[in-house]
Design a protein around this motif. Structure first.
Motif, PDB file in Angstrom:
ATOM      1  N   ASP A   1      26.793  28.016  28.955  1.00  0.00           N
ATOM      2  CA  ASP A   1      26.039  29.224  28.667  1.00  0.00           C
ATOM      3  C   ASP A   1      24.885  29.282  29.650  1.00  0.00           C
ATOM      4  O   ASP A   1      23.893  28.563  29.518  1.00  0.00           O
ATOM      5  CB  ASP A   1      25.533  29.210  27.216  1.00  0.00           C
ATOM      6  CG  ASP A   1      24.890  30.522  26.808  1.00  0.00           C
ATOM      7  OD1 ASP A   1      24.961  31.500  27.588  1.00  0.00           O
ATOM      8  OD2 ASP A   1      24.311  30.583  25.706  1.00  0.00           O
ATOM      9  N   THR A   2      25.041  30.120  30.682  1.00  0.00           N
ATOM     10  CA  THR A   2      24.045  30.227  31.743  1.00  0.00           C
ATOM     11  C   THR A   2      23.638  31.690  31.887  1.00  0.00           C
ATOM     12  O   THR A   2      24.190  32.577  31.231  1.00  0.00           O
ATOM     13  CB  THR A   2      24.611  29.724  33.079  1.00  0.00           C
ATOM     14  OG1 THR A   2      25.644  30.640  33.524  1.00  0.00           O
ATOM     15  CG2 THR A   2      25.223  28.330  32.925  1.00  0.00           C
ATOM     16  N   GLY A   3      22.687  31.940  32.770  1.00  0.00           N
ATOM     17  CA  GLY A   3      22.303  33.317  33.028  1.00  0.00           C
ATOM     18  C   GLY A   3      23.417  34.126  33.655  1.00  0.00           C
ATOM     19  O   GLY A   3      23.456  35.352  33.535  1.00  0.00           O
ATOM     20  N   GLU A   4      24.338  33.430  34.343  1.00  0.00           N
ATOM     21  CA  GLU A   4      25.440  34.129  35.007  1.00  0.00           C
ATOM     22  C   GLU A   4      26.513  34.561  34.020  1.00  0.00           C
ATOM     23  O   GLU A   4      27.040  35.675  34.113  1.00  0.00           O
ATOM     24  CB  GLU A   4      26.066  33.229  36.073  1.00  0.00           C
ATOM     25  CG  GLU A   4      27.207  33.888  36.823  1.00  0.00           C
ATOM     26  CD  GLU A   4      27.875  32.963  37.824  1.00  0.00           C
ATOM     27  OE1 GLU A   4      28.537  33.485  38.742  1.00  0.00           O
ATOM     28  OE2 GLU A   4      27.748  31.729  37.682  1.00  0.00           O
ATOM     29  N   ALA A   5      26.857  33.689  33.071  1.00  0.00           N
ATOM     30  CA  ALA A   5      27.956  34.004  32.153  1.00  0.00           C
ATOM     31  C   ALA A   5      27.968  33.037  30.978  1.00  0.00           C
ATOM     32  O   ALA A   5      27.478  31.908  31.068  1.00  0.00           O
ATOM     33  CB  ALA A   5      29.297  33.934  32.884  1.00  0.00           C
TER      34      ALA A   5
END
Length: 229
Positions: free
Chosen positions: A32-36
């Motif tokens: 779970d990252t800022g990208e996806a």
């Protein structure tokens, strides 16, 4: 809303603009990252689908899928307990995107798993919940070969049908058109998830992982706050 921990079980829900839940699926968080938000499941993972849609999956009758969309237009449908079947699923969902990129894995001749295809699902941007995330499937899809060299659109007929029914609004249709162009550009440039396609293609579900299960309490899953606008 908080971030999700790797290994945590989350629930993806498709929520109709009326606030009624169209489907829900249990998934395992990989990242779970800022990208996806990257999640996955394997055969046996718990889900709930419209009863007519589940019937269509069981008997292979696409006309029953049309009945399911007709029911959606009326706002009257029943959910049925189900389980994910046959494929291992990897799902990559950028938070603001009108699509997710999915990878489907099937058994290979050596007893392992192989990437069958990439599959772009056009859907609403993510709305985080305490249990996972909400979106809404907009029917049309893009199927891409494992080596990213060929692709074809899928379910254009059903997309035209849901547009006629008013399930997909003019605003949503424009968002889908924009998302189609975005995905094709991403594919051509090998950007986004496709920049790391080989790494994701080598992903495998760990047999020791627990099967994702839906929360036992379903008192609040039939209806949520409707979308504004």
């Amino acid at each position: 809303m908080r971030s999700f921990e790797t290994g945590e079980t989350v629930v993806r829900r498709d929520v109709h603009r009326s606030g009624r839940v169209w489907s829900e699926q249990a998934l395992r968080v990989l990242a779970d990252t800022g990208e996806a938000l990257v999640t996955a499941c394997a055969p046996g993972a718990e889900a709930r689908w419209p009863a007519l849609y589940a019937k269509a999956r069981d008997n292979g009758d696409r006309s029953v899928r049309t009945e399911a969309f007709d029911a959606m237009a009326t706002g009257l449908w029943e959910l049925a307990d189900a389980v994910w079947r046959e494929t291992d699923l990897l799902l990559w969902k950028p938070p603001e995107a009108w699509f997710s990129v999915n990878a489907f894995f099937v058994p290979d001749s050596g007893g392992g798993r192989r990437l069958r295809n990439w599959y772009v699902n056009f859907e609403h941007p993510t709305r985080r919940t305490e249990a996972g995330f909400d979106t809404f499937d907009l029917t049309v899809d893009l199927v891409i070969t494992p080596d990213l060299t060929r692709w074809e659109w899928k379910d254009e007929d059903e997309y035209a049908h849901v547009r006629r029914l008013g399930i997909v609004s003019g605003t949503e249709h424009q968002a889908v058109d924009d998302a189609r162009a975005e995905v094709l550009a991403m594919l051509a440039a090998r950007a986004g998830l496709f920049a790391h396609a080989e790494r994701w293609a080598a992903w495998r579900w760990e047999p020791a992982w627990a099967t994702p299960r839906l929360p036992r309490s379903r008192a609040t899953t039939e209806r949520v706050a409707p979308e504004e606008g």
